[in-house]
Design a protein around this motif. Structure first.
Motif, mmCIF file in Angstrom:
data_model
loop_
_atom_site.group_PDB
_atom_site.id
_atom_site.type_symbol
_atom_site.label_atom_id
_atom_site.label_comp_id
_atom_site.label_asym_id
_atom_site.label_seq_id
_atom_site.Cartn_x
_atom_site.Cartn_y
_atom_site.Cartn_z
ATOM 1 N N ARG A 117 7.742 15.881 0.359
ATOM 2 C CA ARG A 117 8.109 16.170 -1.031
ATOM 3 C C ARG A 117 7.355 15.243 -1.993
ATOM 4 N N ILE A 118 7.114 14.016 -1.571
ATOM 5 C CA ILE A 118 6.350 13.091 -2.424
ATOM 6 C C ILE A 118 4.904 13.557 -2.535
ATOM 7 N N MET A 169 11.577 16.466 -7.934
ATOM 8 C CA MET A 169 10.669 17.030 -6.934
ATOM 9 C C MET A 169 10.590 16.181 -5.669
ATOM 10 N N THR A 170 10.620 14.869 -5.826
ATOM 11 C CA THR A 170 10.496 13.986 -4.658
ATOM 12 C C THR A 170 11.788 13.888 -3.855
ATOM 13 N N GLY A 171 12.910 14.299 -4.460
ATOM 14 C CA GLY A 171 14.202 14.161 -3.803
ATOM 15 C C GLY A 171 14.896 12.855 -4.137
ATOM 16 N N SER A 175 7.700 5.650 -3.079
ATOM 17 C CA SER A 175 7.039 5.696 -1.767
ATOM 18 C C SER A 175 7.033 4.364 -1.051
ATOM 19 N N SER A 176 7.562 3.327 -1.696
ATOM 20 C CA SER A 176 7.395 1.968 -1.177
ATOM 21 C C SER A 176 8.135 1.710 0.130
ATOM 22 N N ASP A 177 9.068 2.599 0.512
ATOM 23 C CA ASP A 177 9.770 2.445 1.788
ATOM 24 C C ASP A 177 9.408 3.545 2.790
ATOM 25 N N GLY A 232 -1.523 8.627 7.535
ATOM 26 C CA GLY A 232 -1.373 9.047 6.152
ATOM 27 C C GLY A 232 -0.192 8.410 5.455
ATOM 28 N N HIS A 233 -0.329 8.246 4.138
ATOM 29 C CA HIS A 233 0.748 7.680 3.325
ATOM 30 C C HIS A 233 0.564 8.157 1.890
#
Length: 397
Positions: free
Chosen positions: A277-278, A265-267, A328-330, A338-339
């Protein structure tokens, strides 16, 4: 496997006509007012191909595009069928040339209810963050305002909690009360439907992962290669599954399917990671897993116990959270601040309300989360989050 045979076998097994699922559902409910409406004639005339539901077919096609090329031949032969069962379950099964994913209508019903709950929770914390003056010296007035705002987010969750026994006894999840189906005025239908679809996509991706990893009864020649690829992905992002002695084989397979579903799902599985996507994967997994745990009372279980087919919620939430943070760390902080880390914190607050209410009912001396304790946690977490993002250098320069 053969897609046409899979489609035929699914419909024969479930005793459903080969047509648009929603047409079948409205026929069962004798909704001639909808079935005879010319505005929907083209939609109801839609014919199944890789699913009996247009929305599931679209989601399945997106997921197949998000796996490696040499996995797609297998994936394209799987039929995803929506059933009339009103319990929120999914299932993957294979028999010879037949490969099927079953998604109960109850999944959609639960996704709709818990998306409403999350929308109301989000509006509550948004109001707390933007509209309440915490510098006001009148503590009694401030508490009164907080309680009033808190009621808008907590009451729907408590109503869902009180409905669970009825859902289980009737073997059907349904939004019988307006608190479980009415959106806040400020929330758009588009964002609500995106949440519902994200939950369905996670369930679908999880069941697809069972097929791709060879967890179904019939063996799959590429299963070992796919499993090795998943292991490499877990190593790349430094995500660990429990040891074999900590869980039985069925439970470990469920966690592996969760992990692969999130990578798809996130790619991340095809090196196509994107923040949107995340966000979508996070919402689908965390809200979806929370709904299932709340409805089924599966917050905790005995790891590795005979007969336990699924891990408890804590194990699944921990894995999902760790994996989402790892991929998501990069990802840089967005233009508006937002993050995915921040979104994960928001989702964790939602989980804490539901989970701690259950814990307070089962553990002496445990108090449920209230709006004041939630507000304190969110403020503290926002400061921690800012420091964490600064340390990782994710703010744009």
């Amino acid at each position: 496997m053969d897609l046409e045979q899979s489609c035929k076998t699914f419909h024969e097994t479930k005793r459903l006509p080969i047509q648009n699922f929603w047409k079948t559902l409205f026929e069962k409910g004798d909704r001639q007012d909808i079935l005879s409406d010319a505005r929907y004639s083209e939609y109801f005339a839609w014919k199944p191909k890789s699913s009996n539901c247009p929305e599931l077919q679209s989601l399945l096609e997106q997921l197949i595009d998000s796996v490696p090329d040499n996995w797609r031949t297998r994936a394209r032969r799987i039929f995803a069928g929506r059933t009339l069962d009103f319990l929120p379950n999914g299932k993957a099964w294979r028999d010879g040339q037949v490969g099927v994913i079953e998604i109960n209508y109850g999944v959609t019903s639960a996704a709709m209810i818990y998306s409403v709950l999350y929308c109301k929770y989000f509006e509550m914390i948004r109001t707390i963050g933007l509209d309440i003056d915490f510098t006001d010296d009148d503590s009694d007035t401030l508490k009164m305002i907080l309680d009033e705002v808190g009621d808008s987010g907590f009451s729907p969750i408590l109503k869902a909690d009180s409905e669970r026994n009825s859902w289980r006894s009737h073997r059907a999840v349904y939004a019988g009360h307006e608190l479980l189906r009415e959106l806040p005025a400020s929330r758009s239908m588009d964002s609500y439907h995106e949440s519902v679809r994200a939950i369905e996509e996670f369930i679908l991706a999880h069941e697809l992962a069972h097929h791709l990893l060879g967890h179904t009864a019939d063996p799959y020649p590429r299963a070992r290669q796919n499993s090795n690829h998943l292991d490499k992905m877990l190593q790349k992002y430094q995500v660990s599954l429990p040891e074999e002695q900590e869980m039985n084989d069925d439970q470990l397979q469920e966690l592996s399917a969760d992990a692969l579903a999130l990578f798809i799902m996130t790619g991340a599985l095809t090196d196509e990671l994107e923040a949107p996507r995340i966000y979508r994967a996070s919402a689908g997994a965390i809200i979806g897993l929370t709904a299932l745990a709340h409805i089924d009372d599966s917050w905790v279980s005995i790891p590795g116990a005979p007969g336990e087919t699924h891990p408890d919620f804590i194990s699944r939430f921990s894995l999902a959270s760790h994996l989402i943070k790892a991929v998501s760390s990069d990802i840089p902080v967005g233009d508006e601040g937002g993050h995915p880390f921040g979104f994960l914190s928001q989702l964790s607050g939602f989980v804490s309300i539901i989970l701690n209410h259950w814990l307070a009912e089962h553990i002496d001396g445990r108090s449920p989360v209230n709006v004041l304790s939630l507000t304190n946690w969110l403020f503290e977490r926002s400061l921690e989050l800012q420091r964490e993002l600064e340390h990782l250098g994710l703010y744009r320069t």
